[in-house]
Motif scaffolding. Structure first.
Motif, PDB file in Angstrom:
ATOM      1  N   ILE A  20       0.983  -1.250  -0.143  1.00 53.09           N
ATOM      2  CA  ILE A  20      -0.436  -0.017  -0.117  1.00 53.09           C
ATOM      3  C   ILE A  20       0.966   1.429   0.003  1.00 53.09           C
ATOM      4  CG2 ILE A  20      -1.787   1.185   1.500  1.00 53.09           C
ATOM      5  CD1 ILE A  20      -2.616  -1.244   2.640  1.00 53.09           C
ATOM      6  N   ALA A  21       0.479   2.621  -0.861  1.00 50.14           N
ATOM      7  CA  ALA A  21       1.070   3.527  -0.993  1.00 50.14           C
ATOM      8  C   ALA A  21       1.513   4.560   0.819  1.00 50.14           C
ATOM      9  CB  ALA A  21       0.637   4.841  -1.589  1.00 50.14           C
ATOM     10  N   GLN A  22       2.191   4.941   0.556  1.00 50.09           N
ATOM     11  CA  GLN A  22       2.886   5.721   2.008  1.00 50.09           C
ATOM     12  C   GLN A  22       1.660   7.243   1.723  1.00 50.09           C
ATOM     13  OE1 GLN A  22       6.461   5.769   3.845  1.00 50.09           O
ATOM     14  NE2 GLN A  22       6.850   3.863   2.628  1.00 50.09           N
ATOM     15  N   ASP A  23       2.054   7.440   1.976  1.00 44.54           N
ATOM     16  CA  ASP A  23       0.877   8.794   1.956  1.00 44.54           C
ATOM     17  C   ASP A  23       2.054   9.902   1.601  1.00 44.54           C
ATOM     18  OD1 ASP A  23      -0.875  10.696   2.365  1.00 44.54           O
ATOM     19  OD2 ASP A  23      -1.277  10.837   3.589  1.00 44.54           O
ATOM     20  N   ILE A  24       2.569  10.995   0.519  1.00 46.79           N
ATOM     21  CA  ILE A  24       2.907  12.072   0.225  1.00 46.79           C
ATOM     22  C   ILE A  24       2.287  13.278   1.401  1.00 46.79           C
ATOM     23  CG2 ILE A  24       3.928  10.516  -1.539  1.00 46.79           C
ATOM     24  CD1 ILE A  24       2.407  12.523  -3.328  1.00 46.79           C
ATOM     25  N   THR A  25       1.169  13.378   1.768  1.00 47.62           N
ATOM     26  CA  THR A  25       0.706  14.843   2.396  1.00 47.62           C
ATOM     27  C   THR A  25       1.659  14.757   3.145  1.00 47.62           C
ATOM     28  OG1 THR A  25      -1.274  13.538   3.752  1.00 47.62           O
ATOM     29  CG2 THR A  25      -1.645  14.363   1.521  1.00 47.62           C
ATOM     30  N   GLY A  26       2.297  16.333   3.722  1.00 48.50           N
ATOM     31  CA  GLY A  26       3.098  16.936   4.728  1.00 48.50           C
ATOM     32  C   GLY A  26       3.198  18.243   4.319  1.00 48.50           C
ATOM     33  N   ILE A  27       4.588  18.454   4.910  1.00 47.72           N
ATOM     34  CA  ILE A  27       5.446  19.533   4.248  1.00 47.72           C
ATOM     35  C   ILE A  27       7.105  18.729   4.199  1.00 47.72           C
ATOM     36  CG2 ILE A  27       6.655  21.211   5.990  1.00 47.72           C
ATOM     37  CD1 ILE A  27       3.529  21.741   5.590  1.00 47.72           C
ATOM     38  N   TRP A  28       7.379  18.804   3.303  1.00 40.28           N
ATOM     39  CA  TRP A  28       8.290  18.553   2.311  1.00 40.28           C
ATOM     40  C   TRP A  28       9.329  19.910   1.922  1.00 40.28           C
ATOM     41  CZ3 TRP A  28       9.080  14.007   1.264  1.00 40.28           C
ATOM     42  CH2 TRP A  28       7.785  12.819   0.807  1.00 40.28           C
ATOM     43  N   LYS A  29      10.552  19.906   2.444  1.00 44.17           N
ATOM     44  CA  LYS A  29      12.165  21.017   1.940  1.00 44.17           C
ATOM     45  C   LYS A  29      12.308  20.791   0.188  1.00 44.17           C
ATOM     46  CE  LYS A  29      15.031  21.086   4.427  1.00 44.17           C
ATOM     47  NZ  LYS A  29      16.274  20.845   5.652  1.00 44.17           N
ATOM     48  N   ASN A  30      12.246  21.535  -0.453  1.00 42.16           N
ATOM     49  CA  ASN A  30      12.906  20.859  -1.734  1.00 42.16           C
ATOM     50  C   ASN A  30      14.031  21.631  -1.658  1.00 42.16           C
ATOM     51  OD1 ASN A  30      13.418  23.556  -1.852  1.00 42.16           O
ATOM     52  ND2 ASN A  30      12.404  24.226  -3.894  1.00 42.16           N
ATOM     53  N   ILE A  31      14.692  20.416  -2.536  1.00 47.19           N
ATOM     54  CA  ILE A  31      16.188  20.317  -2.508  1.00 47.19           C
ATOM     55  C   ILE A  31      16.602  20.172  -4.485  1.00 47.19           C
ATOM     56  CG2 ILE A  31      18.674  19.759  -2.402  1.00 47.19           C
ATOM     57  CD1 ILE A  31      17.113  20.039   0.245  1.00 47.19           C
ATOM     58  N   ASP A  33      18.323  20.869  -7.736  1.00 47.40           N
ATOM     59  CA  ASP A  33      19.536  20.201  -8.173  1.00 47.40           C
ATOM     60  C   ASP A  33      20.777  20.615  -8.853  1.00 47.40           C
ATOM     61  OD1 ASP A  33      17.446  21.338 -10.238  1.00 47.40           O
ATOM     62  OD2 ASP A  33      18.205  20.102 -11.890  1.00 47.40           O
ATOM     63  N   LYS A  34      20.201  21.812  -9.173  1.00 52.75           N
ATOM     64  CA  LYS A  34      21.813  22.736  -9.646  1.00 52.75           C
ATOM     65  C   LYS A  34      23.057  23.147  -8.243  1.00 52.75           C
ATOM     66  CE  LYS A  34      19.751  24.097 -14.030  1.00 52.75           C
ATOM     67  NZ  LYS A  34      19.787  25.106 -15.091  1.00 52.75           N
ATOM     68  N   THR A  35      21.977  23.342  -7.349  1.00 55.47           N
ATOM     69  CA  THR A  35      22.103  24.385  -6.178  1.00 55.47           C
ATOM     70  C   THR A  35      23.404  23.284  -4.785  1.00 55.47           C
ATOM     71  OG1 THR A  35      21.001  25.387  -5.535  1.00 55.47           O
ATOM     72  CG2 THR A  35      21.712  25.885  -6.572  1.00 55.47           C
ATOM     73  N   GLY A  36      21.927  22.460  -4.741  1.00 56.31           N
ATOM     74  CA  GLY A  36      22.621  21.636  -3.931  1.00 56.31           C
ATOM     75  C   GLY A  36      21.508  22.018  -2.373  1.00 56.31           C
ATOM     76  N   SER A  37      20.898  23.383  -2.341  1.00 60.25           N
ATOM     77  CA  SER A  37      20.372  24.136  -1.577  1.00 60.25           C
ATOM     78  C   SER A  37      18.684  24.243  -1.267  1.00 60.25           C
ATOM     79  CB  SER A  37      21.223  24.845  -1.191  1.00 60.25           C
ATOM     80  OG  SER A  37      20.133  26.280  -2.211  1.00 60.25           O
ATOM     81  N   SER A  38      17.760  24.042  -0.131  1.00 59.13           N
ATOM     82  CA  SER A  38      16.762  24.250  -0.477  1.00 59.13           C
ATOM     83  C   SER A  38      16.002  25.700  -1.273  1.00 59.13           C
ATOM     84  CB  SER A  38      16.220  23.907   1.208  1.00 59.13           C
ATOM     85  OG  SER A  38      14.866  24.315   0.536  1.00 59.13           O
ATOM     86  N   LYS A  39      15.247  25.748  -1.854  1.00 62.78           N
ATOM     87  CA  LYS A  39      14.882  27.237  -1.989  1.00 62.78           C
ATOM     88  C   LYS A  39      13.299  27.808  -1.294  1.00 62.78           C
ATOM     89  CE  LYS A  39      16.121  27.252  -7.148  1.00 62.78           C
ATOM     90  NZ  LYS A  39      16.087  26.854  -8.052  1.00 62.78           N
ATOM     91  N   ALA A  40      12.505  26.495  -1.011  1.00 67.99           N
ATOM     92  CA  ALA A  40      11.488  26.800   0.013  1.00 67.99           C
ATOM     93  C   ALA A  40      10.975  25.113   0.420  1.00 67.99           C
ATOM     94  CB  ALA A  40      10.506  27.077  -1.304  1.00 67.99           C
ATOM     95  N   ILE A  41       9.708  25.767   1.238  1.00 70.89           N
ATOM     96  CA  ILE A  41       9.651  24.696   2.383  1.00 70.89           C
ATOM     97  C   ILE A  41       8.225  24.577   1.560  1.00 70.89           C
ATOM     98  CG2 ILE A  41       8.395  23.783   4.252  1.00 70.89           C
ATOM     99  CD1 ILE A  41      11.426  24.702   4.167  1.00 70.89           C
TER     100      ILE A  41
END
Length: 147
Positions: A20-31, A33-41
């Motif tokens: 059964i699939a895990q739920d993807i709802t919730g809070i995520w920090k993007n990383i 691909d070019k800089t390796g740093s987070s731009k947003a939550i």
């Protein structure tokens, strides 16, 4: 013989629950691909039609970068909307187990909208997103980490 069948039935029901699939709802920090740093939550929510939508809930400060406040180069209905609170991911659908497809993602820095697909890691902590135009091979990937 009845006990063996019972044990097998329990084993198969346990194994099928793992699929059964895990739920993807919730809070995520993007990383990025070019800089390796987070731009947003971002916050991913499940819509009443079963698709997933993600909005920017915080812009992550980075040294040497001044974030935009408004989505200037974005197409309607995003034109001149505040980036904070903007739904940048729309229409992502569960396909099977840990795979999602059929969504669209907006890059608010360029105003471009990409088709997208995503895959959730087995531990549910990383979401690998692939944005593309036409075919998936001609695109960019981002990793989002569950916050």
């Amino acid at each position: 013989m009845g006990l063996n069948k019972f044990i097998l039935a329990c084993l198969f029901s346990t194994l099928s629950c793992g699929a059964i699939a895990q739920d993807i709802t919730g809070i995520w920090k993007n990383i990025d691909d070019k800089t390796g740093s987070s731009k947003a939550i971002l916050e991913i929510r499940k819509e009443s039609n079963g698709s997933y939508t993600g909005k920017i809930i915080k812009i992550t400060p980075r040294p040497g970068y001044t974030p935009k406040d408004i989505c200037v180069d974005c197409p309607a209905p995003y034109t001149n909307k505040p980036i904070l609170g903007l739904d940048v991911l729309k229409g992502l659908q569960f396909v099977k187990e840990d795979e999602y497809n059929g969504g669209r993602i907006l890059d608010p820095l360029t105003g471009k909208i990409y088709s997208m697909k995503a895959k959730l890691s087995t531990n549910g902590k990383r979401l690998q997103l692939r944005g593309y135009v036409g075919v998936s091979a001609l695109g960019r990937s981002q990793t989002w980490i569950r916050d």
